[in-house]
Write an enzyme that holds these catalytic residues in place. Structure first.
Site, PDB file in Angstrom:
ATOM      1  N   CYS A 337      14.373  24.170  61.039  1.00 43.49           N
ATOM      2  CA  CYS A 337      14.302  23.674  59.649  1.00 43.49           C
ATOM      3  C   CYS A 337      14.431  24.768  58.584  1.00 43.49           C
ATOM      4  O   CYS A 337      15.178  24.570  57.620  1.00 43.49           O
ATOM      5  CB  CYS A 337      13.055  22.845  59.398  1.00 43.49           C
ATOM      6  N   ARG A 366       9.067  29.037  71.694  1.00 42.60           N
ATOM      7  CA  ARG A 366       7.656  28.924  71.328  1.00 42.60           C
ATOM      8  C   ARG A 366       6.823  29.464  72.467  1.00 42.60           C
ATOM      9  O   ARG A 366       7.089  29.170  73.631  1.00 42.60           O
ATOM     10  CB  ARG A 366       7.286  27.469  71.040  1.00 42.60           C
ATOM     11  N   GLN A 384      16.686  21.876  70.777  1.00 44.56           N
ATOM     12  CA  GLN A 384      16.431  20.593  70.116  1.00 44.56           C
ATOM     13  C   GLN A 384      17.753  19.974  69.679  1.00 44.56           C
ATOM     14  O   GLN A 384      18.654  20.681  69.241  1.00 44.56           O
ATOM     15  CB  GLN A 384      15.574  20.816  68.870  1.00 44.56           C
ATOM     16  N   ASP A 386      18.526  18.717  66.977  1.00 46.54           N
ATOM     17  CA  ASP A 386      17.860  18.698  65.689  1.00 46.54           C
ATOM     18  C   ASP A 386      18.813  18.279  64.573  1.00 46.54           C
ATOM     19  O   ASP A 386      20.013  18.498  64.657  1.00 46.54           O
ATOM     20  CB  ASP A 386      17.358  20.123  65.402  1.00 46.54           C
ATOM     21  N   HIS A 388      18.484  17.745  60.000  1.00 53.80           N
ATOM     22  CA  HIS A 388      17.685  17.604  58.790  1.00 53.80           C
ATOM     23  C   HIS A 388      18.487  16.868  57.745  1.00 53.80           C
ATOM     24  O   HIS A 388      19.623  17.230  57.464  1.00 53.80           O
ATOM     25  CB  HIS A 388      17.221  18.981  58.305  1.00 53.80           C
ATOM     26  N   LYS A 472       5.503   9.692  59.685  1.00 54.20           N
ATOM     27  CA  LYS A 472       6.553   9.779  60.702  1.00 54.20           C
ATOM     28  C   LYS A 472       6.616   8.541  61.574  1.00 54.20           C
ATOM     29  O   LYS A 472       5.720   7.697  61.551  1.00 54.20           O
ATOM     30  CB  LYS A 472       6.352  11.010  61.569  1.00 54.20           C
ATOM     31  N   HIS A 518      13.197  15.263  59.156  1.00 46.35           N
ATOM     32  CA  HIS A 518      13.521  15.915  60.429  1.00 46.35           C
ATOM     33  C   HIS A 518      13.708  14.795  61.445  1.00 46.35           C
ATOM     34  O   HIS A 518      12.935  13.847  61.451  1.00 46.35           O
ATOM     35  CB  HIS A 518      12.379  16.767  60.970  1.00 46.35           C
TER      36      HIS A 518
END
Ligand code: ZN
Ligand code: ZN
Length: 641
Positions: A337, A366, A384, A386, A388, A472, A518
């Protein structure tokens, strides 16, 4: 009289001191037979406890999570009673319910204990259960509680009582066994019809390594014998489907201690599978108006200071990478992000440009403690799927609906058809905990609820489960074994646009903050592939199979014909291989079955002469002979369904 409000909103009047069990009886006897406990004004109570004032009451059965945990916690008491009967002098620590079943930490003194004794204990538990001993609640003073366990010589209970305020202590007794406990419990032990002790382990008293190690016995119980049988079957099946085992057998991925724990190595077949997933989603995303971006695997410390990650996770993350000269610090990217926020900022945006949808298959790192790592589901580096979405507040609902469509498209293509959408909203009692204006929260929460409703999703709403930065929606998926996984998450964020000072020019010519969403339909490719392997037991849908066919020549003589077929199929984007080994055909078929390759094409003298193939399908057997054109048609039809 007092008013009792039931979950359907109806209100019934009863005498003061009514119990949940009597309420159940007044509704139906069948219901009463299944009531394990009750939720009274949000607190779980014994069904026999008198209710003294107007309350809302929810009767809990085996079908409620809280009913189950009451059942299992009560089973821990029953196991303790059995242990005390079989091994007099045993001392008891704590015995809570856990996600599946319960445990009790006990001190057997000098006695050696092993799982060989499980059977004896299980038999005793069932013997005691059959006597339908009632669980009797009794408030006691601290002095009496201390006196009881001093007399009994149980230092662990004394240690627990020491910390409890006088006036709050209760004992529960069933049969000959009395325990210190806050409750609640099921009405009597007769509800427990089946038990299985699962394992035994060491556990330090109060988790403190400097204190005595107790014996922790895990067990699980059920209200019906058949449920235990089903449960054990699922455990057995889950073992067979374990993605770590299948990942190795199917040569999809591996781990190497040299490379580092929790860092998966994707082997050629696993990579082929993963690439297919990526291409599949990318294609759908392009159609849905996403733009693909690529960002580096590391980011400057300042980026994460701005995003807030440094402050929040800096100490628990992989530590910084330092440049030799300038003394700059970089971090492995824990999230995509912040990078995407900087991409948004590369040019001025107007209200007409929104939404901007930036997608990246972004690999993040991580730090997880080594003990927490687990196959592909808990790793230290993962990719991910991912994206945005930067949009105006009035676009949140529409964007949510589009993301829901995308998630459902993914689920359908991969055979996940049992799911619930969990909507996480903020705690209305505690609004100060959250960032962002009241007005925007109200707008976004309503947008999510309406979007889910209009898409006809089965939803559960959880108050207080939102992140501090926004509400969410998560998809909870049930796999083929009925296990729940969280896949597909869509999250509104008011925080990062603020921290990165993102802006767009509105129709009023003023500067406004965009809302950021996200979303990741797979979550991560690693975790998703793990879930998928276990869901389909390694037999992937044909379109996703890294090897869709294998050609099995009966002897060396037919290898040229096999090669010609293979070329022809590859030209039609159907991928597979040839088994050139000098093995009997029976052996080749068996090996291909183990590898779960969807189609086996057997070629010998007859096939080569007639220009056909003999087709076998995995798990189905012989489909007879057909021309290569017919076979191609069948495959293409199956892939496009
Ligand atoms: Zn208890
Ligand atoms: Zn994000």
């Amino acid at each position: 009289m007092i008013n009792i409000t039931l979950p359907d909103g109806s209100v019934r009047q009863y005498d003061k001191g009514i119990t949940a069990m009597k309420i159940a009886l007044s509704i139906s006897e069948g219901l009463a037979r299944n009531v394990l406990a009750a939720e009274v004004d949000g607190e779980v109570w014994d069904s026999s406890r008198p209710i003294e004032k107007d309350s809302s009451v929810k009767l809990l059965t085996w079908n409620d999570t809280k009913g189950k945990s009451t059942f299992w916690h009560s089973s821990a008491h029953l196991m303790a009673e059995a242990l005390e009967a079989l091994y007099p002098g045993t001392k008891f620590g704590i015995g809570p319910a856990i996600e599946t079943g319960f445990y009790y930490d006990v001190d057997f003194g000098d006695r050696e204990f092993s799982s060989d004794e499980f059977k004896k204990i299980e038999d005793k538990i069932i013997e005691l259960a059959k006597t339908k001993e009632e669980f009797v609640r009794k408030p006691v003073s601290k002095a009496d509680a201390l006196a009881y366990f001093t007399e009994k010589g149980d230092e662990y209970k004394l240690d627990l009582i020491k910390d409890l305020p006088d006036g709050s202590i209760t004992f529960y007794t069933q049969g000959n066994f009395t325990d210190l406990c806050r409750g609640p419990h099921i009405p009597n032990t007769g509800f427990i019809k089946a038990v299985k002790l699962m394992s035994v382990a060491g556990a330090y008293w109060r988790g403190d390594e400097s204190r005595k190690q107790l014996t922790r016995i895990y067990g699980v119980t059920f209200p019906k014998a058949s449920e235990l049988t089903d449960y054990l079957h699922i455990l057995e099946e889950a073992k067979k489907r374990d993605h770590r085992k299948l990942g190795k057998e199917l040569e999809l991925f591996a781990f190497s201690e040299k490379v580092g724990m929790g860092l998966p190595l994707w082997l050629p077949k696993g990579t082929a599978l993963r690439e297919k997933l990526v291409n599949f989603l990318q294609k759908a995303q392009v159609k849905a108006g996403y733009e693909q971006v690529i960002t580096p695997h590391i980011g400057h410390k300042n980026l994460y200071v701005t995003s807030g990650h440094y402050e929040k996770y800096g100490a628990d993350a992989f530590q910084p990478i330092k440049t030799p000269q300038e003394g700059e610090e970089f971090f492995l990217k824990p999230m995509n992000c912040p990078h995407h926020c900087e991409i948004y900022k590369t040019k001025p945006r107007s209200y007409k440009d929104l939404p901007v949808r930036l997608a990246e298959f972004g690999t993040v790192y991580r730090y997880e403690q080594s003990g927490e790592l687990h196959g592909l589901t808990r790793v230290r580096g993962f990719t991910q799927d991912d994206a945005h979405l930067f949009c105006r507040p009035d676009q949140v609902k529409e964007e949510f609906m589009k993301v829901i469509d995308l998630v459902l498209y993914v689920f359908k293509a991969l055979g996940f058809d049992d799911y619930v959408a969990q909507v996480s909203l903020r705690d209305p009692e505690n609004k100060a905990k959250y960032i962002g204006s009241d007005e925007n929260w109200a707008l976004a929460e309503a947008a999510i609820i309406e979007a889910a409703e209009e898409k006809g999703l089965r939803t559960v709403v959880e108050l207080g489960e939102a992140a501090f930065y926004g509400p969410k929606l998560d998809f909870m998926v049930k796999d083929a074994l009925g296990r729940k996984w969280q896949l597909g998450t869509i999250q509104v964020d008011y925080n990062l646009p603020e921290r990165f000072e993102l802006e767009y020019t509105g129709s009023d010519n003023m500067k406004h903050r965009p809302v950021m969403i996200h979303r990741a339909p797979f979550g991560s490719l690693e975790r998703f592939v793990a879930v998928l392997i276990e869901h389909c037991a390694g037999s992937f849908p044909l379109w996703l199979s890294p090897e869709q066919f294998i050609i099995l020549p009966i002897s060396e003589k037919y290898e040229d014909y096999a090669k010609k077929l293979s070329e022809e199929l590859k030209n039609s984007d159907i991928c597979g291989l040839i088994d050139f080994r000098d093995e009997k055909i029976g052996r080749k078929i068996r090996d291909a079955e183990v590898k779960k390759i969807p189609y086996m094409l057997i070629v010998g003298e007859k096939e080569a002469a007639e220009n056909v193939v003999s087709v076998r399908k995995h798990g189905q057997g012989d489909l007879g002979s057909m021309s290569i054109e017919e076979f191609k048609k069948q495959i293409i039809k199956e892939i496009t369904v």
